[in-house]
Design an enzyme around this catalytic site. Sequence first.
Site, short mmCIF file in Angstrom:
data_model
loop_
_atom_site.label_atom_id
_atom_site.label_comp_id
_atom_site.label_asym_id
_atom_site.label_seq_id
_atom_site.Cartn_x
_atom_site.Cartn_y
_atom_site.Cartn_z
N GLU A 143 40.70 24.46 59.62
CA GLU A 143 40.58 24.77 58.20
C GLU A 143 41.88 24.48 57.45
OE1 GLU A 143 39.56 28.64 55.34
OE2 GLU A 143 39.96 28.91 57.48
N GLU A 240 33.55 34.01 51.30
CA GLU A 240 34.86 34.59 51.63
C GLU A 240 35.63 34.86 50.34
OE1 GLU A 240 38.11 33.81 55.12
OE2 GLU A 240 37.95 32.26 53.59
#
Length: 258
Positions: A143, A240
């Site tokens: 990520e 998120e």
Amino acid sequence: MPKLAANLTMMFTEVDFLRRFEKAKNAGFKGIEYLLPYDYSVEEVVNALQSNGLTQVLFNLPSGDMPNGERGIACLPDRVEEFRNGVDQAITYAKALNCPQLNCLAGKVPEGLSVSEAHQVFIENLRFAADKLAAENIVLLIEMINTKDVPGFFLNTTAQDLSILEEVNHPNIKIQYDIYHMQKMEGELALTMEANIEHIKHMQLADNPGRHEPGTGEINYPFLFKFIDQLPYEGWIGCEYAPAAGTEEGLGWLEDYK
């Protein structure tokens, strides 16, 4: 229609972690993710997941001392043994939870460590993890994180990520594309997703500025959701985000996507 997963590290924090699974189910979510499960036993987490009929979408490999600012250890030469032991620990949880993918946070490059050395350690650790996870049919993700919120984070652009995928040269490593982080680093969200969708296995969302729920900032999520629906993408999108004024109070945006 996007498949949306509640991120239990960020959402429903009004209650203890193991009670958040029920909160997510009651809000209409079918899938969940979180940063780390390791403070709880495998049995506790499996029970919370299964008793609420939820799908475990994602969690991270052990990532160091996050409460004190660490954001992964995969690029740190003095933490290689810890990283590799963490891969084994994560596999134990993932197999019990039937979780198909695990995210690897690269970490921040500390003062005194050259970028080139951090890069080489990261590559070697990714090859190790990709092999170990492949043997268990679990996909490894990496990520990109923005350097405005996390100064010094090693992996922060799509181009850098693609270069690392090419160098690792392993079929079991893909991209976790966080819309919020990439809006802050790059913009061009839709075209970047489209150009690299073959490498993107998971997405996450939050609005900008503030990292709150969709509709609180500048990102046009109704457009993006329709755009993603037209792509060859079958993965989940993890929510998120930090609720602006309470998790349940801010779930109005979700009604169109249940």
